[in-house]
Design a protein around this motif. Sequence first.
Motif, mmCIF file in Angstrom:
data_model
loop_
_atom_site.group_PDB
_atom_site.id
_atom_site.type_symbol
_atom_site.label_atom_id
_atom_site.label_comp_id
_atom_site.label_asym_id
_atom_site.label_seq_id
_atom_site.Cartn_x
_atom_site.Cartn_y
_atom_site.Cartn_z
ATOM 1 N N SER A 1 37.240 81.635 39.942
ATOM 2 C CA SER A 1 35.856 81.861 39.341
ATOM 3 C C SER A 1 35.811 83.070 38.424
ATOM 4 O O SER A 1 36.625 83.798 38.554
ATOM 5 C CB SER A 1 34.519 81.501 40.150
ATOM 6 N N ILE A 2 34.736 83.191 37.715
ATOM 7 C CA ILE A 2 34.685 84.356 36.979
ATOM 8 C C ILE A 2 34.334 85.544 37.812
ATOM 9 O O ILE A 2 34.589 86.611 37.487
ATOM 10 C CB ILE A 2 33.436 84.119 36.043
ATOM 11 N N ARG A 3 34.031 85.510 39.032
ATOM 12 C CA ARG A 3 33.623 86.685 39.846
ATOM 13 C C ARG A 3 34.763 87.234 40.364
ATOM 14 O O ARG A 3 34.828 88.402 40.782
ATOM 15 C CB ARG A 3 32.599 86.129 40.873
ATOM 16 N N ASN A 4 35.737 86.315 40.571
ATOM 17 C CA ASN A 4 36.792 86.933 41.125
ATOM 18 C C ASN A 4 38.237 86.804 40.180
ATOM 19 O O ASN A 4 39.449 86.802 40.153
ATOM 20 C CB ASN A 4 37.636 86.041 42.337
ATOM 21 N N LYS A 5 37.726 86.872 38.777
ATOM 22 C CA LYS A 5 38.641 86.910 37.504
ATOM 23 C C LYS A 5 39.597 85.580 37.736
ATOM 24 O O LYS A 5 40.823 85.949 37.306
ATOM 25 C CB LYS A 5 39.493 88.007 37.632
ATOM 26 N N HIS A 6 39.051 84.546 38.077
ATOM 27 C CA HIS A 6 39.826 83.258 38.162
ATOM 28 C C HIS A 6 41.229 83.284 39.115
ATOM 29 O O HIS A 6 42.247 82.662 38.650
ATOM 30 C CB HIS A 6 40.090 82.847 36.793
ATOM 31 N N ASP B 1 33.150 92.892 34.400
ATOM 32 C CA ASP B 1 33.087 92.839 35.813
ATOM 33 C C ASP B 1 31.498 92.021 36.226
ATOM 34 O O ASP B 1 30.740 92.794 36.609
ATOM 35 C CB ASP B 1 33.225 93.878 36.392
ATOM 36 N N PRO B 2 31.639 90.830 36.067
ATOM 37 C CA PRO B 2 30.255 90.186 36.370
ATOM 38 C C PRO B 2 29.797 90.102 38.007
ATOM 39 O O PRO B 2 28.908 89.907 38.621
ATOM 40 C CB PRO B 2 30.418 88.722 36.064
ATOM 41 N N SER B 3 30.770 90.441 38.705
ATOM 42 C CA SER B 3 30.831 90.318 40.292
ATOM 43 C C SER B 3 29.928 91.594 40.779
ATOM 44 O O SER B 3 30.041 92.838 40.230
ATOM 45 C CB SER B 3 31.998 90.603 41.011
ATOM 46 N N LYS C 1 42.939 75.223 41.734
ATOM 47 C CA LYS C 1 41.731 74.742 42.622
ATOM 48 C C LYS C 1 42.293 73.648 43.692
ATOM 49 O O LYS C 1 41.532 73.204 44.300
ATOM 50 C CB LYS C 1 40.727 74.142 41.811
ATOM 51 N N ALA C 2 43.414 73.202 43.544
ATOM 52 C CA ALA C 2 44.061 72.326 44.363
ATOM 53 C C ALA C 2 44.099 72.513 45.824
ATOM 54 O O ALA C 2 44.107 71.629 46.866
ATOM 55 C CB ALA C 2 45.456 71.736 44.036
ATOM 56 N N TYR C 3 44.225 74.289 46.179
ATOM 57 C CA TYR C 3 44.112 74.526 47.596
ATOM 58 C C TYR C 3 42.685 75.236 47.843
ATOM 59 O O TYR C 3 42.922 76.136 48.494
ATOM 60 C CB TYR C 3 45.314 75.890 47.368
ATOM 61 N N SER C 4 41.656 74.779 47.407
ATOM 62 C CA SER C 4 40.394 75.369 47.776
ATOM 63 C C SER C 4 40.077 74.845 48.947
ATOM 64 O O SER C 4 39.307 75.532 49.563
ATOM 65 C CB SER C 4 39.350 74.775 46.730
ATOM 66 N N ARG C 5 40.342 73.639 49.200
ATOM 67 C CA ARG C 5 39.947 72.874 50.587
ATOM 68 C C ARG C 5 40.511 73.950 51.729
ATOM 69 O O ARG C 5 39.702 74.296 52.771
ATOM 70 C CB ARG C 5 40.467 71.506 50.796
ATOM 71 N N PRO C 6 41.544 74.266 51.994
ATOM 72 C CA PRO C 6 42.232 75.427 53.167
ATOM 73 C C PRO C 6 41.406 76.824 53.065
ATOM 74 O O PRO C 6 40.998 77.275 54.100
ATOM 75 C CB PRO C 6 43.691 75.387 52.806
ATOM 76 N N ARG C 7 41.137 77.207 51.726
ATOM 77 C CA ARG C 7 40.397 78.452 51.617
ATOM 78 C C ARG C 7 38.974 78.298 52.021
ATOM 79 O O ARG C 7 38.384 79.283 52.611
ATOM 80 C CB ARG C 7 40.622 78.841 50.150
ATOM 81 N N LEU C 8 38.381 76.970 51.732
ATOM 82 C CA LEU C 8 36.821 76.680 52.375
ATOM 83 C C LEU C 8 37.062 76.746 53.861
ATOM 84 O O LEU C 8 35.998 77.114 54.394
ATOM 85 C CB LEU C 8 36.511 75.420 51.597
ATOM 86 N N GLU C 9 37.750 76.114 54.331
ATOM 87 C CA GLU C 9 37.992 76.070 55.972
ATOM 88 C C GLU C 9 38.063 77.569 56.552
ATOM 89 O O GLU C 9 37.132 77.803 57.361
ATOM 90 C CB GLU C 9 39.108 75.274 56.380
ATOM 91 N N SER D 1 33.045 85.818 49.396
ATOM 92 C CA SER D 1 33.530 85.624 48.184
ATOM 93 C C SER D 1 33.928 84.236 47.729
ATOM 94 O O SER D 1 33.872 83.214 48.618
ATOM 95 C CB SER D 1 34.470 86.436 47.786
ATOM 96 N N ASP D 2 33.971 83.854 46.568
ATOM 97 C CA ASP D 2 34.599 82.369 46.341
ATOM 98 C C ASP D 2 35.674 82.012 46.693
ATOM 99 O O ASP D 2 36.811 82.735 46.531
ATOM 100 C CB ASP D 2 34.456 82.410 44.482
#
Length: 472
Positions: free
Chosen positions: A65-70, A105-107, A24-32, A60-61
């Motif tokens: 997360s559980i939807r992308n199998k972490h 498969d909760p997605s 999750k340390a790289y979530s900020r670039p992915r969020l942009e 997608s997240d």
Amino acid sequence: MSHPSLHLTARDFDAYAAEKATSKAYSRPRLEVKQRALAWARGVVSRLAELGISVDVHGSDEHPSIRNKHRADCQWVFFWRDQAARDELDRLLDRGRSISEAIDDPSPYTRHAFLALRISEGEVQVCFAVHPDAKVDVDNLRARVSATEDPTGAPASPLAAELTSALHALPEQFSFGAGGGERVACSAATPDAIAEMLRRAADGQVPLWIGWAVPRETAIEHADILDEQLEDAIVALAPIYRLVAWSRENDRIALDRKLEGIEQERARAHAELEAENERWRAEQARARERSMEEARARGDERVEAALPARRPTLATLFKSTSAAGGGRGEPRPAPRHGGEGGAPARRAQHAEAEHPAKAEAPAPQRPSAEHAPRAQRAPSGEPDTAARLAPEPAKGGVIEKGSRVRVRRGPFGDKIGVVSELDGRGGARVLLGLLSTRLEIDDLELIVEGRERPALATSHRKPLAPTPRKAR
């Protein structure tokens, strides 16, 4: 372009590297990247609406997360049917789906056909995809490429030809295949080739994919024109989406009647559930009422058991002599203790013990106090009524009006009072301070006042009188 720019860079692709996918340390670039992609998608939605295709947009997240199998190794932007249409089909798709399948498969992305933009470490792609879990859309596609007639009566060959013609009309860079396996150029598509790809997708539980993939280097080199071309590619896939994705206008499996049956079944189940709930609420209300009645009954029994045996009541506490007499026709109060009959009964038993002959003969019934005069005499050989009702001497002497007495038992035990009245039936009204109550004479003990103390004997001798001296 008037819409926000996607403008992908090397940094954007690097955010989805394999070593960063689970952190999750790289979530900020992915969020942009996700925010720019969703802003770019608004232009796609507008162009699809002009074609008569109404879609919702969802990303997608960007974090594991559980939807992308972490594992956030790519960014999806989905264009699919609106929420109401998805909910309608989900009720049908959920039938027969086990809990383990839902957990595995909760997605929800695999349950509906969709158009999409996908950004990963090595490429960016636009596609139309349908997963085997999207059973309604897959069945609709199979019915279109099948050799049999569809429910509307139209031959299957024109339907299959319509799909292959739409595939042939795509740019030559577009291809189709099962998941990430071998892909075939859309220009070479045939109904048999499409059916074979559907079989492979079902066997491998991967989606049937139709689209265009742009390598990372090409996307970075042509970033200034890539946004518009990606938008055009999504719009070019719109006819494929219209022909495959189920709708009431594109119903090749007679699903409309099934949905009506499902709605009727849901309405019937809802009515039965409401009736069952109503019966349950009524039973609960009756059970609560029974519990309250039983609790009240148990409480009354405990209160009665806790009351003293001879506790006075309002009917006896302030009852006057005139009311207790026989002139007004009121019922004679039952004696409190000593069995039926009270003191008179005990006197009768004593008389029977002294005169057994008289006890054997049945005693004549005397008239009630209302009708018989007080001076009426009994048959010969028996004392008159007044003599029989005269109180016997109490302990310590005869109790008369004005006598000071001590209560021997009952709630007023050991209390000292003054007799204010004698009712002539073995009872007396006693003043106990501020209270006045009727008690049986047998329960009273006379306090004798003014009795002289007996003279005490002495062991000392009286001095003798002096004897006179004799003369010498």
